[in-house]
Design an enzyme around this catalytic site. Structure first.
Site, mmCIF file in Angstrom:
data_model
loop_
_atom_site.group_PDB
_atom_site.id
_atom_site.type_symbol
_atom_site.label_atom_id
_atom_site.label_comp_id
_atom_site.label_asym_id
_atom_site.label_seq_id
_atom_site.Cartn_x
_atom_site.Cartn_y
_atom_site.Cartn_z
ATOM 1 N N GLY A 8 0.654 -1.247 0.038
ATOM 2 C CA GLY A 8 -0.004 0.030 0.122
ATOM 3 C C GLY A 8 0.887 1.060 0.217
ATOM 4 O O GLY A 8 0.689 2.343 0.600
ATOM 5 N N GLY A 11 -0.483 4.781 -0.919
ATOM 6 C CA GLY A 11 -1.745 5.429 -0.059
ATOM 7 C C GLY A 11 -1.422 6.506 0.514
ATOM 8 O O GLY A 11 -0.304 7.209 0.517
ATOM 9 N N GLN A 12 -2.180 6.956 1.530
ATOM 10 C CA GLN A 12 -2.003 8.318 2.206
ATOM 11 C C GLN A 12 -0.930 8.003 3.170
ATOM 12 O O GLN A 12 -0.096 9.053 3.209
ATOM 13 C CB GLN A 12 -3.203 8.590 2.850
ATOM 14 N N ILE A 35 -0.643 -1.671 -6.528
ATOM 15 C CA ILE A 35 -1.379 -2.415 -7.234
ATOM 16 C C ILE A 35 -1.683 -1.776 -8.528
ATOM 17 O O ILE A 35 -1.512 -0.427 -8.600
ATOM 18 C CB ILE A 35 -2.883 -2.683 -6.575
ATOM 19 N N TYR A 143 -15.352 -1.316 9.214
ATOM 20 C CA TYR A 143 -13.912 -1.126 9.355
ATOM 21 C C TYR A 143 -13.428 -1.112 10.583
ATOM 22 O O TYR A 143 -12.333 -1.725 11.134
ATOM 23 C CB TYR A 143 -13.973 0.598 9.190
ATOM 24 N N LYS A 147 -10.887 -3.841 12.116
ATOM 25 C CA LYS A 147 -9.552 -3.472 12.847
ATOM 26 C C LYS A 147 -9.508 -4.253 14.179
ATOM 27 O O LYS A 147 -8.396 -4.380 14.592
ATOM 28 C CB LYS A 147 -9.573 -1.805 12.950
HETATM 29 C C1 VAH Z 1 -11.039 7.044 8.506
HETATM 30 N N1 VAH Z 1 -9.000 8.317 8.493
HETATM 31 O O1 VAH Z 1 -11.533 8.300 8.840
HETATM 32 C C2 VAH Z 1 -9.434 6.995 8.821
HETATM 33 C C3 VAH Z 1 -8.991 6.602 10.191
HETATM 34 C C4 VAH Z 1 -9.294 7.032 12.643
HETATM 35 C C5 VAH Z 1 -9.838 7.364 11.061
HETATM 36 O O2 VAH Z 1 -9.424 5.173 10.423
HETATM 37 O O3 VAH Z 1 -11.673 5.938 8.141
#
Ligand code: VAH
Length: 317
Positions: A8, A11-12, A35, A143, A147
């Site tokens: 990655g 990415g940011q 990728i 998400y 995590k």
């Molecule tokens: C998001 N920038 O907003 C990410 C991050 C804690 C925020 O995981 O999904």
């Protein structure tokens, strides 16, 4: 000297972390994994090796690890919180099926692994203020679920197989190099672009919505400092709370107006982003990171704002 793979890398986080790692370990020792469709460009492309390395393709990871005798993998492949809610199965495929590929290759090739967690790993039942290191984690987003699973799976591979896995729970990250894509905290980056362009900012997060945020230089320093920490000192491994500042839209707006008195903002709350932000903590307590590997941020809201406005003005002129 260590050989490192960044998955990655465009990415940011990856685009800046790869350059930081090349500055520490040597350009030829840090491989930028990318990728198709997100190829490295500019200095990232010119400064060191790059390989196609899709986290969902275990053979691709193993090929790169073998070719470059990789000692440590920074696995930054993920869909961020908002885009993940629109594509939950893809978010899981990248975040967890991909992680399992990385951990299996790391187990077989004795690589250390850093896979970031997030404040998104907490949910509405978590204590909101000064959220402790060890507490309830019942996130309501895919998400966040990915995590928490990332933390547990990374701990499992360390406890069962001895894989050297380490990670932090990132707050919202603010950078002036590669804009974020699809996150709940992206407003805290977008607002600076509006300010530098002389545009009114339309804020998708409501006033009074506090979230932990961090300037990218501090986040990058945390990655390296944790991966270089003495393992004997680590009581925790995946993922350490790290914190530097907590603010709401009114706070960052006021910080910018100090340098841009004519800057204007209005609210147009995005229901999905607001509901995600409302489920996350207001602020984290990071005493474990400070005690176990000497974590300490260097930027606050004012110094970050000053630097962001200066760097973006230079780049966007
Ligand atoms: C998001 N920038 O907003 C990410 C991050 C804690 C925020 O995981 O999904």
């Amino acid at each position: 000297m260590k050989n490192i793979l960044v998955i990655g890398a465009t990415g940011q986080i990856g685009s800046e972390l790869t350059m930081k790692l090349r500055g520490i370990y040597g350009n030829d020792h840090v491989v930028a994994g990318y990728i198709v469709g997100a190829e490295p460009k500019g200095e990232l492309k010119e400064s060191g090796p790059a390989e196609i390395c899709d986290v969902t393709d275990a053979s691709a990871i193993e090929r790169v690890v073998t070719k470059y005798s990789i000692d440590a993998i920074y696995n930054l492949a993920a869909l961020l919180s908002v885009v993940a809610e629109h594509k939950p199965l893809l978010a899981w495929k990248i975040g967890i099926d991909g992680l399992l590929n990385v951990l299996e290759v790391a187990r077989q090739h004795q690589c250390a692994v850093f896979t970031p967690s997030s404040i998104g790993s907490f949910g509405p039942e978590t204590p909101r203020d000064h959220t402790p290191q060890d507490t309830v984690q019942r996130p309501r987003t895919i998400y966040g679920v990915s995590k928490v699973t990332t933390e547990l799976l990374s701990d499992y591979y360390h406890n069962k197989y001895g894989v050297d896995t380490r990670s932090v729970r990132f707050p919202g990250l603010i950078s002036n190099v590669t804009p974020p894509g699809g996150g709940t905290t992206d407003y805290a980056v977008d607002i600076y672009y509006s300010a530098v362009r002389g545009e009114k900012f339309v804020c998708p997060i409501g006033a009074g919505t506090y979230m932990d945020m961090m300037y990218m230089p501090d986040a990058l320093h945390a990655c390296v400092q944790l991966m270089e920490a003495d393992p004997e000192r680590l009581i925790h491994r995946n993922g350490f709370n790290i914190a530097s500042m907590s603010f709401d839209p009114e706070g960052i707006f006021a910080a910018i107006k100090k340098y841009k008195p004519d800057f204007e903002m209005e609210y147009k709350v995005d229901p999905l982003k607001q509901s995600i932000a409302d489920s996350w903590p207001n602020s984290l307590e990071d005493i474990c990171a400070r005690q176990e590997w000497d974590w300490k941020p260097t930027y606050d809201l004012d110094s970050m704002t000053k630097d962001m406005l200066e760097k973006l003005a230079a780049r966007l002129k």
